[in-house]
Write a protein that holds these residues in place. Structure first.
Motif, PDB file in Angstrom:
ATOM      1  N   LYS A  91       4.212   8.135  -8.562  1.00  0.00           N
ATOM      2  CA  LYS A  91       3.124   8.376  -7.604  1.00  0.00           C
ATOM      3  C   LYS A  91       2.042   7.305  -7.740  1.00  0.00           C
ATOM      4  CE  LYS A  91      -0.061  10.471  -8.856  1.00  0.00           C
ATOM      5  NZ  LYS A  91      -1.323  10.767  -9.400  1.00  0.00           N
ATOM      6  N   SER A  92       1.705   6.933  -8.973  1.00  0.00           N
ATOM      7  CA  SER A  92       0.700   5.885  -9.200  1.00  0.00           C
ATOM      8  C   SER A  92       1.178   4.544  -8.649  1.00  0.00           C
ATOM      9  CB  SER A  92       0.379   5.763 -10.689  1.00  0.00           C
ATOM     10  OG  SER A  92      -0.320   6.889 -11.125  1.00  0.00           O
ATOM     11  N   LEU A  93       2.460   4.265  -8.801  1.00  0.00           N
ATOM     12  CA  LEU A  93       3.021   3.031  -8.241  1.00  0.00           C
ATOM     13  C   LEU A  93       2.813   2.987  -6.726  1.00  0.00           C
ATOM     14  CD1 LEU A  93       4.829   0.451  -8.549  1.00  0.00           C
ATOM     15  CD2 LEU A  93       6.765   1.977  -8.116  1.00  0.00           C
ATOM     16  N   PHE A  94       3.116   4.079  -6.049  1.00  0.00           N
ATOM     17  CA  PHE A  94       2.923   4.122  -4.599  1.00  0.00           C
ATOM     18  C   PHE A  94       1.443   4.023  -4.234  1.00  0.00           C
ATOM     19  CE2 PHE A  94       7.251   5.909  -4.579  1.00  0.00           C
ATOM     20  CZ  PHE A  94       7.808   5.112  -3.586  1.00  0.00           C
ATOM     21  N   ILE A  98      -0.130   1.010  -1.762  1.00  0.00           N
ATOM     22  CA  ILE A  98      -0.808   1.217  -0.469  1.00  0.00           C
ATOM     23  C   ILE A  98      -2.321   1.047  -0.579  1.00  0.00           C
ATOM     24  CG2 ILE A  98       1.046   2.637   0.457  1.00  0.00           C
ATOM     25  CD1 ILE A  98      -0.659   5.096  -0.019  1.00  0.00           C
ATOM     26  N   GLY A  99      -2.786   0.601  -1.757  1.00  0.00           N
ATOM     27  CA  GLY A  99      -4.187   0.243  -1.920  1.00  0.00           C
ATOM     28  C   GLY A  99      -5.126   1.373  -2.292  1.00  0.00           C
ATOM     29  N   ILE A 100      -4.613   2.473  -2.812  1.00  0.00           N
ATOM     30  CA  ILE A 100      -5.481   3.558  -3.261  1.00  0.00           C
ATOM     31  C   ILE A 100      -5.847   3.292  -4.719  1.00  0.00           C
ATOM     32  CG2 ILE A 100      -5.676   6.041  -3.678  1.00  0.00           C
ATOM     33  CD1 ILE A 100      -3.634   6.436  -1.405  1.00  0.00           C
ATOM     34  N   ALA A 101      -7.130   3.294  -5.014  1.00  0.00           N
ATOM     35  CA  ALA A 101      -7.616   2.963  -6.356  1.00  0.00           C
ATOM     36  C   ALA A 101      -7.248   4.044  -7.369  1.00  0.00           C
ATOM     37  CB  ALA A 101      -9.135   2.804  -6.322  1.00  0.00           C
ATOM     38  N   PRO A 102      -7.092   3.663  -8.644  1.00  0.00           N
ATOM     39  CA  PRO A 102      -6.863   4.659  -9.689  1.00  0.00           C
ATOM     40  C   PRO A 102      -8.013   5.672  -9.709  1.00  0.00           C
ATOM     41  CG  PRO A 102      -6.502   2.462 -10.556  1.00  0.00           C
ATOM     42  CD  PRO A 102      -7.085   2.300  -9.180  1.00  0.00           C
ATOM     43  N   GLY A 103      -7.673   6.931  -9.802  1.00  0.00           N
ATOM     44  CA  GLY A 103      -8.689   7.977  -9.810  1.00  0.00           C
ATOM     45  C   GLY A 103      -9.110   8.456  -8.429  1.00  0.00           C
TER      46      GLY A 103
END
Length: 161
Positions: A91-94, A98-103
């Motif tokens: 999920k973190s890889l995806f 797609i440009g969603i920041a960690p957290g």
């Protein structure tokens, strides 16, 4: 209630890695570029160990999950632990792709990634109906929202998702 008992190894394995932040020893990120800096080797190992230890405790109590019809508790524990950690990492890889920041929030994937990963890996050894899976995912979604908000309020997690 028996579905929650069945999922206990996955739920506990999912809750374990944030506690690694208190570990002062070596804890290298798996791949900062792919997963972000917060997916670590020790966190992955802790999720795996928690899944195995929880299924061992269930077996020791003489109450293994009744759905495990084709495998010993160790395989279920390994599947739960690896599935939780792998589901979260994928999920973190995806999210990174797609440009969603960690957290940053990503509903409903932040809530269901670990459960889907665990169910996929133990799938060959269990028998669940579509209704069972739907109930597990619904309970997981609501429970994850509550647990993460509590964890954030207690300072265990940086974000409530």
């Amino acid at each position: 209630m028996s579905l929650l008992y069945f999922m206990a190894p996955a739920y506990l394995a999912n809750m374990a890695p944030p506690f690694v932040r208190y570990w002062r020893g070596w804890n290298r990120p798996i791949s900062t570029r792919l997963f972000g800096g917060h997916k670590t080797v020790v966190g992955f190992a802790l999720a795996l160990a928690t899944g195995v230890l929880t299924t061992a405790a269930q077996a020791g109590l003489g109450r293994p999950a009744v759905w495990a019809v084709h495998a010993p508790w160790l395989w279920i524990g390994l599947g739960m632990g690896i599935g939780v950690a792998a589901g979260d990492a994928i999920k973190s890889l995806f999210k990174r792709r797609i440009g969603i920041a960690p957290g940053a929030r990503w509903l409903p994937f932040d809530q269901l990634d670990f459960a889907v990963g665990a169910l996929l890996l133990v799938g060959p050894w269990i028998t669940l109906s579509a209704g069972d899976v739907a109930l597990i995912l619904a309970a997981t979604f609501v429970g994850d929202l509550l647990v993460n908000r509590i964890s954030c309020a207690l300072g265990i997690k940086a974000s409530p998702w």
